[in-house]
Write a protein that holds these residues in place. Structure first.
Motif, PDB file in Angstrom:
ATOM      1  N   ALA A 223       2.046   9.848   2.020  1.00 56.29           N
ATOM      2  CA  ALA A 223       3.451   9.748   2.450  1.00 56.29           C
ATOM      3  C   ALA A 223       3.626  10.353   3.842  1.00 56.29           C
ATOM      4  CB  ALA A 223       4.352  10.455   1.439  1.00 56.29           C
ATOM      5  N   LEU A 224       2.978  11.492   4.083  1.00 55.78           N
ATOM      6  CA  LEU A 224       3.134  12.147   5.389  1.00 55.78           C
ATOM      7  C   LEU A 224       2.497  11.312   6.500  1.00 55.78           C
ATOM      8  CD1 LEU A 224       2.541  15.884   4.384  1.00 55.78           C
ATOM      9  CD2 LEU A 224       4.717  14.763   4.940  1.00 55.78           C
TER      10      LEU A 224
ATOM     11  N   THR B  67       2.176   8.058   6.398  1.00 54.79           N
ATOM     12  CA  THR B  67       3.045   6.886   6.554  1.00 54.79           C
ATOM     13  C   THR B  67       4.249   7.240   7.429  1.00 54.79           C
ATOM     14  OG1 THR B  67       2.375   6.131   4.372  1.00 54.79           O
ATOM     15  CG2 THR B  67       4.359   5.129   5.276  1.00 54.79           C
ATOM     16  N   ALA B  68       4.822   8.422   7.182  1.00 52.82           N
ATOM     17  CA  ALA B  68       5.993   8.835   7.971  1.00 52.82           C
ATOM     18  C   ALA B  68       5.621   9.003   9.441  1.00 52.82           C
ATOM     19  CB  ALA B  68       6.568  10.138   7.406  1.00 52.82           C
TER      20      ALA B  68
ATOM     21  N   ALA C 268       9.334  13.680   9.092  1.00 53.02           N
ATOM     22  CA  ALA C 268       9.364  13.628   7.621  1.00 53.02           C
ATOM     23  C   ALA C 268      10.084  14.851   7.074  1.00 53.02           C
ATOM     24  CB  ALA C 268       7.946  13.580   7.063  1.00 53.02           C
TER      25      ALA C 268
ATOM     26  N   LEU D   5      10.388  16.516   3.646  1.00 54.69           N
ATOM     27  CA  LEU D   5       9.663  16.402   2.374  1.00 54.69           C
ATOM     28  C   LEU D   5      10.238  17.372   1.353  1.00 54.69           C
ATOM     29  CD1 LEU D   5       7.093  15.596   0.663  1.00 54.69           C
ATOM     30  CD2 LEU D   5       5.922  17.481   1.829  1.00 54.69           C
TER      31      LEU D   5
ATOM     32  N   VAL E   3      11.135  12.038   2.386  1.00 52.33           N
ATOM     33  CA  VAL E   3       9.999  11.798   1.493  1.00 52.33           C
ATOM     34  C   VAL E   3      10.240  12.577   0.209  1.00 52.33           C
ATOM     35  CG1 VAL E   3       7.511  12.041   1.179  1.00 52.33           C
ATOM     36  CG2 VAL E   3       8.433  11.554   3.461  1.00 52.33           C
TER      37      VAL E   3
ATOM     38  N   ASP F 288       8.915  13.893  -3.186  1.00 51.14           N
ATOM     39  CA  ASP F 288       7.709  14.164  -3.966  1.00 51.14           C
ATOM     40  C   ASP F 288       8.127  14.240  -5.433  1.00 51.14           C
ATOM     41  OD1 ASP F 288       5.641  15.268  -5.374  1.00 51.14           O
ATOM     42  OD2 ASP F 288       5.235  16.894  -3.962  1.00 51.14           O
TER      43      ASP F 288
END
Ligand SMILES: Cc1ncc(COP(=O)(O)O)c(C=O)c1O
Length: 266
Positions: free
Chosen positions: A140-141, A143-144, A224, A226, A259, A261
């Motif tokens: 995810a990180l 991708t961001a 991001a 998160l 994001v 989690d």
């Protein structure tokens, strides 16, 4: 007393010996001789080794039976050893147990991803399969970063996102971070996670806003934001209603993606 007439999988708890019992304690002693000490917590109260599970029940190595109200962190959300899951594994295992990464993907993967895609609430979703929570956070990180070209990350005090190097930089646990500080990405800022009151939510959003501004001024813009929608290991902390939507809006204003989690919450 447990009603033994009721099948294992659907019955209440039954404690024969206070956990961890002697079998668990013996296994813990043996494990400590062969497993690196960073994996299993070894203390007076844990580990309690699991031997068997079905439906809602887990049996430990000493024969104690429990009702697993956590669904094993959601892994067994359909119930332990659900017959459909067991059948699917038994059907597939003799046919093909793994593919070869990026060049020889298993044919059935296409079907799985198509089915996951059909469940997504937005069109044209894309999936990356991962084998751990930390890996999912890292994906995810990354991708961001690709989507925003902004390396900075904003995470929350009390948050837990895993222990691999990228994820660890966002995990707010000093005991885990300390030994690896020299290797960790330094561009992570932490904001307070709110208590479940509107005032606390507002204070947290203001702190986030200040951090996002500060990051931009310092030339490390955040790409991001998160967080766990409900902090799990941090103590099952629930933010106030509307907090996540406002946080997402704040992120949009500052060009940062939200994001979530959901490893713990499912
Ligand atoms: C919210 C959250 N994210 C990430 C992780 C890391 O998962 P894993 O231990 O599978 O890497 C955990 C583990 O507890 C978690 O609770």
């Amino acid at each position: 007393m447990n009603d033994q007439e009721i099948p294992f999988g659907r019955r209440g708890p039954w404690i024969r010996t206070p956990p961890p019992g002697p079998v668990s304690s013996g296994l813990a002693a043996r494990l400590s001789e062969v497993e690196s000490r960073n994996v299993t917590y070894l203390g007076p109260d844990f580990p309690v080794f699991w031997a068997e599970a079905r439906g809602a029940n887990v049996r430990d190595a000493d024969g104690n039976e429990y009702v697993d109200l956590t669904g094993a962190f959601g892994v067994a959300v359909a119930g332990h050893n659900h017959p459909e899951v067991v059948n699917a594994v038994q059907e597939q295992a003799p046919v093909l147990t793994h593919g070869m990464g990026d060049v020889h993907p298993p044919a059935r993967k296409v079907e799985l991803l198509e089915r996951l895609d059909a469940l997504l609430p937005w069109p044209e979703g894309r999936t990356v399969l991962a084998s751990s929570g930390s890996e999912a956070v890292e994906i995810a990180l990354k991708t961001a970063l690709l989507a925003t070209d902004r390396p900075g990350i904003l995470a929350f005090q009390g948050g837990y996102h895993g222990l691999t190097l990228g994820a660890l930089a966002t995990t707010a646990r000093e005991d885990f971070r300390h030994p690896f500080r020299s290797r960790m990405y330094g561009g992570v800022r932490f904001a307070p996670f709110p208590a479940d009151t509107p005032e606390s939510g507002q204070a947290s959003l203001e702190a986030v806003s200040l951090e996002l501004d500060r990051a931009r001024r310092q030339g490390e813009p955040v790409g991001a934001i998160l967080l766990e929608p409900i902090q799990g290991r941090g103590g099952v902390r629930v933010p106030p209603a509307g907090f996540l939507a406002e946080l997402a809006a704040l992120g949009r204003e500052h060009g940062a993606l939200l994001v979530l989690d959901e490893i713990y919450t499912g």
